[in-house]
Design a protein around this motif. Structure first.
Motif, PDB file in Angstrom:
ATOM      1  N   ARG A 174     -29.860   9.801  -2.778  1.00  0.00           N
ATOM      2  CA  ARG A 174     -31.186   9.371  -2.329  1.00  0.00           C
ATOM      3  C   ARG A 174     -31.779  10.389  -1.353  1.00  0.00           C
ATOM      4  O   ARG A 174     -33.000  10.607  -1.319  1.00  0.00           O
ATOM      5  N   GLY A 175     -30.910  11.003  -0.558  1.00  0.00           N
ATOM      6  CA  GLY A 175     -31.386  12.060   0.333  1.00  0.00           C
ATOM      7  C   GLY A 175     -31.909  13.264  -0.431  1.00  0.00           C
ATOM      8  O   GLY A 175     -32.869  13.914  -0.015  1.00  0.00           O
ATOM      9  N   VAL A 176     -31.268  13.575  -1.579  1.00  0.00           N
ATOM     10  CA  VAL A 176     -31.755  14.682  -2.420  1.00  0.00           C
ATOM     11  C   VAL A 176     -33.165  14.388  -2.917  1.00  0.00           C
ATOM     12  O   VAL A 176     -34.056  15.247  -2.889  1.00  0.00           O
ATOM     13  N   ILE A 177     -33.380  13.151  -3.362  1.00  0.00           N
ATOM     14  CA  ILE A 177     -34.707  12.784  -3.866  1.00  0.00           C
ATOM     15  C   ILE A 177     -35.750  12.892  -2.761  1.00  0.00           C
ATOM     16  O   ILE A 177     -36.874  13.361  -2.986  1.00  0.00           O
ATOM     17  N   HIS A 178     -35.388  12.502  -1.549  1.00  0.00           N
ATOM     18  CA  HIS A 178     -36.329  12.585  -0.422  1.00  0.00           C
ATOM     19  C   HIS A 178     -36.740  14.030  -0.152  1.00  0.00           C
ATOM     20  O   HIS A 178     -37.926  14.337  -0.006  1.00  0.00           O
ATOM     21  N   PHE A 236     -30.395  -1.530   3.223  1.00  0.00           N
ATOM     22  CA  PHE A 236     -31.548  -0.657   3.444  1.00  0.00           C
ATOM     23  C   PHE A 236     -32.773  -1.522   3.731  1.00  0.00           C
ATOM     24  O   PHE A 236     -32.811  -2.709   3.382  1.00  0.00           O
ATOM     25  N   LYS A 237     -33.762  -0.900   4.360  1.00  0.00           N
ATOM     26  CA  LYS A 237     -35.011  -1.624   4.605  1.00  0.00           C
ATOM     27  C   LYS A 237     -35.685  -1.993   3.292  1.00  0.00           C
ATOM     28  O   LYS A 237     -36.199  -3.094   3.136  1.00  0.00           O
ATOM     29  N   ASP A 238     -35.699  -1.071   2.347  1.00  0.00           N
ATOM     30  CA  ASP A 238     -36.304  -1.309   1.051  1.00  0.00           C
ATOM     31  C   ASP A 238     -35.734  -0.302   0.067  1.00  0.00           C
ATOM     32  O   ASP A 238     -34.791   0.427   0.396  1.00  0.00           O
ATOM     33  N   ASP A 239     -36.288  -0.254  -1.144  1.00  0.00           N
ATOM     34  CA  ASP A 239     -35.784   0.658  -2.182  1.00  0.00           C
ATOM     35  C   ASP A 239     -36.625   1.908  -2.317  1.00  0.00           C
ATOM     36  O   ASP A 239     -36.574   2.582  -3.343  1.00  0.00           O
ATOM     37  N   ASP A 240     -37.394   2.253  -1.298  1.00  0.00           N
ATOM     38  CA  ASP A 240     -38.270   3.431  -1.343  1.00  0.00           C
ATOM     39  C   ASP A 240     -37.488   4.662  -0.909  1.00  0.00           C
ATOM     40  O   ASP A 240     -36.960   4.703   0.206  1.00  0.00           O
ATOM     41  N   ASN A 241     -37.406   5.667  -1.801  1.00  0.00           N
ATOM     42  CA  ASN A 241     -36.706   6.920  -1.481  1.00  0.00           C
ATOM     43  C   ASN A 241     -37.634   8.010  -0.977  1.00  0.00           C
ATOM     44  O   ASN A 241     -37.157   9.090  -0.615  1.00  0.00           O
ATOM     45  N   LEU A 242     -38.953   7.779  -0.964  1.00  0.00           N
ATOM     46  CA  LEU A 242     -39.899   8.875  -0.756  1.00  0.00           C
ATOM     47  C   LEU A 242     -40.458   8.915   0.657  1.00  0.00           C
ATOM     48  O   LEU A 242     -40.591   9.985   1.244  1.00  0.00           O
ATOM     49  N   ARG A 243     -40.825   7.771   1.226  1.00  0.00           N
ATOM     50  CA  ARG A 243     -41.496   7.797   2.531  1.00  0.00           C
ATOM     51  C   ARG A 243     -40.556   8.243   3.644  1.00  0.00           C
ATOM     52  O   ARG A 243     -40.923   9.041   4.497  1.00  0.00           O
ATOM     53  N   LYS A 297     -40.437  16.353  -0.746  1.00  0.00           N
ATOM     54  CA  LYS A 297     -41.103  17.267   0.189  1.00  0.00           C
ATOM     55  C   LYS A 297     -41.317  18.638  -0.444  1.00  0.00           C
ATOM     56  O   LYS A 297     -42.371  19.262  -0.271  1.00  0.00           O
ATOM     57  N   GLN A 298     -40.307  19.109  -1.182  1.00  0.00           N
ATOM     58  CA  GLN A 298     -40.431  20.419  -1.835  1.00  0.00           C
ATOM     59  C   GLN A 298     -41.552  20.416  -2.859  1.00  0.00           C
ATOM     60  O   GLN A 298     -42.347  21.359  -2.935  1.00  0.00           O
ATOM     61  N   VAL A 299     -41.620  19.341  -3.659  1.00  0.00           N
ATOM     62  CA  VAL A 299     -42.651  19.261  -4.703  1.00  0.00           C
ATOM     63  C   VAL A 299     -44.038  19.231  -4.084  1.00  0.00           C
ATOM     64  O   VAL A 299     -44.984  19.835  -4.613  1.00  0.00           O
ATOM     65  N   VAL A 300     -44.185  18.525  -2.945  1.00  0.00           N
ATOM     66  CA  VAL A 300     -45.493  18.500  -2.268  1.00  0.00           C
ATOM     67  C   VAL A 300     -45.912  19.904  -1.857  1.00  0.00           C
ATOM     68  O   VAL A 300     -47.058  20.324  -2.063  1.00  0.00           O
ATOM     69  N   GLU A 301     -44.953  20.693  -1.283  1.00  0.00           N
ATOM     70  CA  GLU A 301     -45.274  22.073  -0.875  1.00  0.00           C
ATOM     71  C   GLU A 301     -45.618  22.930  -2.093  1.00  0.00           C
ATOM     72  O   GLU A 301     -46.560  23.732  -2.048  1.00  0.00           O
ATOM     73  N   GLU A 302     -44.860  22.746  -3.199  1.00  0.00           N
ATOM     74  CA  GLU A 302     -45.123  23.552  -4.399  1.00  0.00           C
ATOM     75  C   GLU A 302     -46.482  23.215  -5.007  1.00  0.00           C
ATOM     76  O   GLU A 302     -47.224  24.102  -5.435  1.00  0.00           O
ATOM     77  N   ASN A 303     -46.816  21.932  -5.037  1.00  0.00           N
ATOM     78  CA  ASN A 303     -48.112  21.538  -5.604  1.00  0.00           C
ATOM     79  C   ASN A 303     -49.268  21.999  -4.728  1.00  0.00           C
ATOM     80  O   ASN A 303     -50.325  22.385  -5.231  1.00  0.00           O
ATOM     81  N   ASN A 304     -49.076  21.959  -3.378  1.00  0.00           N
ATOM     82  CA  ASN A 304     -50.125  22.475  -2.495  1.00  0.00           C
ATOM     83  C   ASN A 304     -50.334  23.973  -2.718  1.00  0.00           C
ATOM     84  O   ASN A 304     -51.466  24.470  -2.753  1.00  0.00           O
ATOM     85  N   HIS A 305     -49.209  24.698  -2.858  1.00  0.00           N
ATOM     86  CA  HIS A 305     -49.301  26.140  -3.124  1.00  0.00           C
ATOM     87  C   HIS A 305     -50.001  26.391  -4.459  1.00  0.00           C
ATOM     88  O   HIS A 305     -50.840  27.290  -4.578  1.00  0.00           O
ATOM     89  N   ARG A 306     -49.665  25.572  -5.456  1.00  0.00           N
ATOM     90  CA  ARG A 306     -50.283  25.716  -6.771  1.00  0.00           C
ATOM     91  C   ARG A 306     -51.794  25.475  -6.700  1.00  0.00           C
ATOM     92  O   ARG A 306     -52.583  26.216  -7.283  1.00  0.00           O
ATOM     93  N   ASN A 307     -52.202  24.424  -5.982  1.00  0.00           N
ATOM     94  CA  ASN A 307     -53.632  24.130  -5.860  1.00  0.00           C
ATOM     95  C   ASN A 307     -54.370  25.264  -5.141  1.00  0.00           C
ATOM     96  O   ASN A 307     -55.507  25.604  -5.494  1.00  0.00           O
ATOM     97  N   ASP A 308     -53.708  25.836  -4.111  1.00  0.00           N
ATOM     98  CA  ASP A 308     -54.329  26.972  -3.410  1.00  0.00           C
ATOM     99  C   ASP A 308     -54.543  28.143  -4.360  1.00  0.00           C
ATOM    100  O   ASP A 308     -55.596  28.797  -4.337  1.00  0.00           O
TER     101      ASP A 308
END
Length: 482
Positions: A182-186, A328-335, A190-201
């Protein structure tokens, strides 16, 4: 048809692959575009040198006009970026090399009108080059940092999944492959967000290149028009030569070079029609390892361990092949980085048979948190969504602990009207599970085909929306006390 036919180049994917950490250098596209700006800058420099040399030659005799041709005698730097056919920038410079001007009377006019236009354009291209290179470099560093974090956690997952298989699942809660996965997914998110921001730029930069290059050509045409006007007062031959040079520049369509560039090197540019990356479409090593698949998971209600509080709190619980019951608090791996708030090692716990939709577990929290060090062993009271769900959780816990025998033999039939918090009833229902018994049964229960179906298919889970619901002040105090 005679002769060998050369196959056309196939378009390759320019976005990042579906691997967790792609091998594609994030600076590839930015480097290509900055190199293109260098090509335009050098083209303008060629023009500046040409006009400057023309100015000097006008000051001397006609034999000095060879210096004009010398300034543009070499092929264009990064000339592969330009269309080599007639009608483009490369053809325009071939046209310049054919011009010989024998006039020396317009020196001062050339210095005061034509050269300043090209010098300003040179500065514009240089500033654009600096903007693109510095922005891309900063964004690429952020991507490299995010990729390194993801790679480290993937390697950590590989390490702990290997340890799980070699030690028979006897590992610490924080090293549980389920938690590490689950830590890998988290971190991957973050990595995908940086890559997509770079792509949009990069897409924004690409979209602006067409207009910028059109502006460059317009300024070049303006400079050539000024040069034609200055030299127009000279002899008819000179006028005709400069008119031809102007025509060569004006005949270049504003998107001619960019369109040719996209045709030749489009496979190295970012395709704006390709969808952004998604975590759901990415696979990574050991993602589907047996140790990362829960025996059962879903939402349960638990009575707080704080004696001053009352009522129950809902949370997300998982029984893993490593024999842990995680909360766990919930099943969310992303936030947030998913870390267990409570971890019970099931073979060391005492599990009671379910009474209706309620069941109890007595054990020590091994999550390593501050509260777990203070609490010691405690009896936890759980409530499932239904009696059937409670039985499923009980069966999964017995499988994880390695208990043998049928459920009906182990189940305690409590009298009607019993409550979850009664100490006498809890004591009568508790069964101590021997963690050393039935070693083979443990392996078959954890790694074999006896996995218990999750009740999440028939009962609501703790979702991201549930955790965002606003709680009352009293409930927040109860949660903090728990």
């Amino acid at each position: 048809m005679s002769g060998d036919s050369n196959p056309l180049p196939l378009r390759q994917a320019t976005t990042f692959s579906d691997e967790a950490v792609p091998d594609i250098d994030p600076t590839t596209t930015a480097g290509l575009l900055t190199e293109r700006l260098q090509a335009w800058k050098h083209a303008v420099v060629y023009l500046e040198e040409y006009v400057a040399a023309t100015e000097k030659v006008h000051r001397a005799q006609s034999k000095e006009y060879e210096k004009v041709l010398k300034t543009i005698s070499h092929p264009l730097r990064e000339g592969a970026h330009f269309d080599q056919g007639v009608g483009g920038v490369a053809g325009f410079f071939e046209n310049l090399r054919a011009i010989i001007n024998s006039n020396a009377e317009t020196e001062k006019t050339l210095k005061g009108t034509v050269l300043p236009i090209l010098e300003r354009l040179h500065k514009e291209i240089k500033a654009k080059h600096k903007e693109v290179s510095h922005g891309a470099e900063k964004s690429a560093k952020e991507i490299d940092k995010a990729r390194n974090n993801t790679q480290k956690h993937i390697e950590l997952l590989a390490q702990h999944t290997a340890a799980f298989e070699s030690t028979g699942g006897k590992i610490t809660p924080i090293d549980d492959p389920y938690v590490v996965q689950r830590g890998v997914i988290h971190r991957l998110n973050k990595q995908v967000v940086e890559e997509n921001n770079h792509r949009n730029d990069l897409i924004n930069i690409q979209d602006g290149f067409k207009d910028f290059e059109a502006h460059v050509l317009q300024v070049v045409q303006q400079a050539m028009e000024a040069l034609n006007q200055v030299a127009g007062g000279q002899a008819e031959k000179t006028r005709a030569l400069y008119t031809d040079m102007l025509g060569a520049a004006q005949r270049i369509p504003s998107d001619f070079e960019w369109s040719g560039f996209v045709t030749r090197d489009g496979h190295r540019l970012v395709d704006p029609n390709e969808p952004p990356r998604s975590v759901d479409a990415i696979s990574f090593p050991n993602q589907d390892h047996t140790a990362t698949k829960a025996l059962i998971e879903g939402s349960l209600e638990r009575k707080s361990r704080n004696k001053l509080s009352w009522g129950t709190q809902s949370a997300y619980y998982v029984v893993t092949p490593s024999k842990y019951l995680h909360e766990f608090k919930d099943d969310d791996n992303l936030r947030y980085d998913p870390k267990p708030e409570l971890s019970l090692y099931i073979p060391d716990a005492v599990i009671s048979a379910p009474s209706g939709e309620k069941f109890q577990i007595k054990g020590k929290d091994k999550s390593g948190s501050f509260s777990s060090k203070l609490a010691g062993s405690s009896e936890l009271h759980f409530k499932a969504h239904s009696a059937a769900d409670a039985q499923k959780w009980y069966d999964a816990l017995r499988i994880a602990a390695g208990t043998t025998g049928s459920t009906s033999e182990m189940k305690y039939h409590s009298p009607a009207g019993s409550t979850l918090g009664s100490a006498s009833e809890a004591g009568s229902k508790v069964e101590k599970i021997d963690p050393s018994a039935a070693h083979k049964a443990q392996e078959s229960g954890i790694l074999g085909g006896d996995t218990v179906n999750s009740p999440t298919a028939i009962s609501p889970t703790v979702t991201r929306q549930n955790t965002l619901k606003k709680a009352s002040p009293a409930e927040e105090k109860k949660t903090a006390a728990a």
